[in-house]
Design a protein around this motif. Structure first.
Motif, PDB file in Angstrom:
ATOM      1  N   SER A  41     -17.826  26.858 -16.471  1.00  0.00           N
ATOM      2  CA  SER A  41     -16.860  26.506 -15.434  1.00  0.00           C
ATOM      3  C   SER A  41     -16.072  25.266 -15.850  1.00  0.00           C
ATOM      4  O   SER A  41     -16.640  24.272 -16.276  1.00  0.00           O
ATOM      5  N   ASN A  42     -14.753  25.334 -15.739  1.00  0.00           N
ATOM      6  CA  ASN A  42     -13.909  24.193 -16.083  1.00  0.00           C
ATOM      7  C   ASN A  42     -14.071  23.040 -15.091  1.00  0.00           C
ATOM      8  O   ASN A  42     -13.881  21.891 -15.437  1.00  0.00           O
ATOM      9  N   ALA A  43     -14.432  23.368 -13.858  1.00  0.00           N
ATOM     10  CA  ALA A  43     -14.529  22.336 -12.826  1.00  0.00           C
ATOM     11  C   ALA A  43     -15.662  21.350 -13.095  1.00  0.00           C
ATOM     12  O   ALA A  43     -15.584  20.198 -12.711  1.00  0.00           O
ATOM     13  N   PHE A  44     -16.714  21.795 -13.752  1.00  0.00           N
ATOM     14  CA  PHE A  44     -17.863  20.929 -13.934  1.00  0.00           C
ATOM     15  C   PHE A  44     -18.280  20.817 -15.391  1.00  0.00           C
ATOM     16  O   PHE A  44     -19.438  20.651 -15.703  1.00  0.00           O
ATOM     17  N   ASN A  45     -17.347  20.895 -16.299  1.00  0.00           N
ATOM     18  CA  ASN A  45     -17.742  20.913 -17.701  1.00  0.00           C
ATOM     19  C   ASN A  45     -17.856  19.530 -18.325  1.00  0.00           C
ATOM     20  O   ASN A  45     -18.204  19.403 -19.471  1.00  0.00           O
ATOM     21  N   ASN A  46     -17.570  18.500 -17.571  1.00  0.00           N
ATOM     22  CA  ASN A  46     -17.619  17.165 -18.151  1.00  0.00           C
ATOM     23  C   ASN A  46     -18.804  16.376 -17.603  1.00  0.00           C
ATOM     24  O   ASN A  46     -18.669  15.553 -16.717  1.00  0.00           O
ATOM     25  N   ILE A  47     -19.979  16.631 -18.141  1.00  0.00           N
ATOM     26  CA  ILE A  47     -21.177  15.929 -17.718  1.00  0.00           C
ATOM     27  C   ILE A  47     -21.077  14.448 -18.070  1.00  0.00           C
ATOM     28  O   ILE A  47     -21.606  13.590 -17.375  1.00  0.00           O
ATOM     29  N   GLU A  48     -20.353  14.135 -19.124  1.00  0.00           N
ATOM     30  CA  GLU A  48     -20.161  12.739 -19.514  1.00  0.00           C
ATOM     31  C   GLU A  48     -19.536  11.951 -18.366  1.00  0.00           C
ATOM     32  O   GLU A  48     -19.906  10.798 -18.117  1.00  0.00           O
ATOM     33  N   GLN A  49     -18.618  12.563 -17.646  1.00  0.00           N
ATOM     34  CA  GLN A  49     -17.987  11.881 -16.509  1.00  0.00           C
ATOM     35  C   GLN A  49     -19.021  11.570 -15.426  1.00  0.00           C
ATOM     36  O   GLN A  49     -19.014  10.489 -14.852  1.00  0.00           O
ATOM     37  N   SER A  50     -19.918  12.503 -15.163  1.00  0.00           N
ATOM     38  CA  SER A  50     -20.941  12.231 -14.150  1.00  0.00           C
ATOM     39  C   SER A  50     -21.873  11.113 -14.610  1.00  0.00           C
ATOM     40  O   SER A  50     -22.299  10.289 -13.806  1.00  0.00           O
ATOM     41  N   ASN A  51     -22.175  11.060 -15.898  1.00  0.00           N
ATOM     42  CA  ASN A  51     -22.995   9.970 -16.422  1.00  0.00           C
ATOM     43  C   ASN A  51     -22.284   8.633 -16.245  1.00  0.00           C
ATOM     44  O   ASN A  51     -22.915   7.616 -15.948  1.00  0.00           O
ATOM     45  N   ARG A  52     -20.977   8.613 -16.433  1.00  0.00           N
ATOM     46  CA  ARG A  52     -20.201   7.383 -16.224  1.00  0.00           C
ATOM     47  C   ARG A  52     -20.265   6.955 -14.757  1.00  0.00           C
ATOM     48  O   ARG A  52     -20.400   5.776 -14.461  1.00  0.00           O
ATOM     49  N   LEU A  53     -20.196   7.916 -13.843  1.00  0.00           N
ATOM     50  CA  LEU A  53     -20.271   7.581 -12.422  1.00  0.00           C
ATOM     51  C   LEU A  53     -21.624   6.953 -12.080  1.00  0.00           C
ATOM     52  O   LEU A  53     -21.701   5.999 -11.314  1.00  0.00           O
ATOM     53  N   ILE A  54     -22.686   7.500 -12.659  1.00  0.00           N
ATOM     54  CA  ILE A  54     -24.014   6.929 -12.443  1.00  0.00           C
ATOM     55  C   ILE A  54     -24.062   5.511 -13.004  1.00  0.00           C
ATOM     56  O   ILE A  54     -24.572   4.589 -12.358  1.00  0.00           O
ATOM     57  N   THR A  55     -23.523   5.314 -14.191  1.00  0.00           N
ATOM     58  CA  THR A  55     -23.493   3.987 -14.806  1.00  0.00           C
ATOM     59  C   THR A  55     -22.720   3.016 -13.931  1.00  0.00           C
ATOM     60  O   THR A  55     -23.162   1.886 -13.700  1.00  0.00           O
ATOM     61  N   PHE A  56     -21.573   3.433 -13.409  1.00  0.00           N
ATOM     62  CA  PHE A  56     -20.776   2.564 -12.550  1.00  0.00           C
ATOM     63  C   PHE A  56     -21.554   2.194 -11.281  1.00  0.00           C
ATOM     64  O   PHE A  56     -21.518   1.046 -10.833  1.00  0.00           O
TER      65      PHE A  56
END
Length: 187
Positions: free
Chosen positions: A68-83
């Motif tokens: 799915s293109n909508a959720f293919n960037n797990i790196e972005q979710s990791n950044r949100l957790i880091t923030f």
């Protein structure tokens, strides 16, 4: 009911009780019902939201696995957790922290990587963000308490009143005493 949760989680499934508790705590916060909000309420909300956030991340992982293109960037979710971790760090440690070392260790990044993340997220360096957080709390103490300037300086992590006043004046363009007087007139 689980109709609001489109995929059944293998590990985490928010129960109706957890969702009800989260909504109850959020309603208290929105109503600014401070007399009925305890520190335990905030800890429970934080823990429950952490569980819910884990569920969302798991859902995103499953979507990424299906292409799915909508959720293919797990790196972005990791950044949100880091923030989120960085936000918590500044809120919890503004008075005692003196350097980026503790945050770097907590995030398991080098000091340089941590500095880049902070600069990317806040648009300021670690030292600037620490000072900004301290001054934000100082403003709150000045306007909401009768603490002395020396007490506020110490509570905000400054070893001297002069250092506190200089930092406050630089950030707020007004001295702490004048800020307190201005805030008192507004009430």
């Amino acid at each position: 009911d689980k109709s609001n949760f489109p995929i059944e989680s293998k590990h985490i499934s928010p129960s109706p009780k957890v969702r009800e508790e989260i909504m109850s705590l959020i309603e208290k916060i929105q109503a600014v019902d401070v007399e009925n909000i305890t520190k335990l309420d905030f800890f429970r909300l934080r823990a429950n939201l952490g569980i819910l956030f884990s569920y969302v991340l798991e859902y995103m992982d499953e979507k990424a696995d299906t292409g799915s293109n909508a959720f293919n960037n797990i790196e972005q979710s990791n950044r949100l957790i880091t923030f989120a971790l960085i936000d918590d760090f500044f809120a919890d440690n503004y008075a005692t922290c003196q350097s980026i070392d503790k945050l770097s260790r907590m995030l398991k990044y080098s000091k340089i990587q941590t500095q880049r993340i902070i600069l990317d997220y806040y648009g300021m360096t670690f030292s600037q963000k620490l000072r900004d957080t301290r001054i934000r709390y100082a403003k709150k103490f000045l306007s909401e308490t009768d603490m002395t300037i020396d007490e506020i300086a110490a509570k905000c992590g400054y070893s001297t009143r002069q250092g506190f006043e200089a930092a406050f004046t630089k950030c707020a363009s007004i001295t702490p005493n004048k800020y307190r007087q201005t805030e008192a007139k507004c009430e």
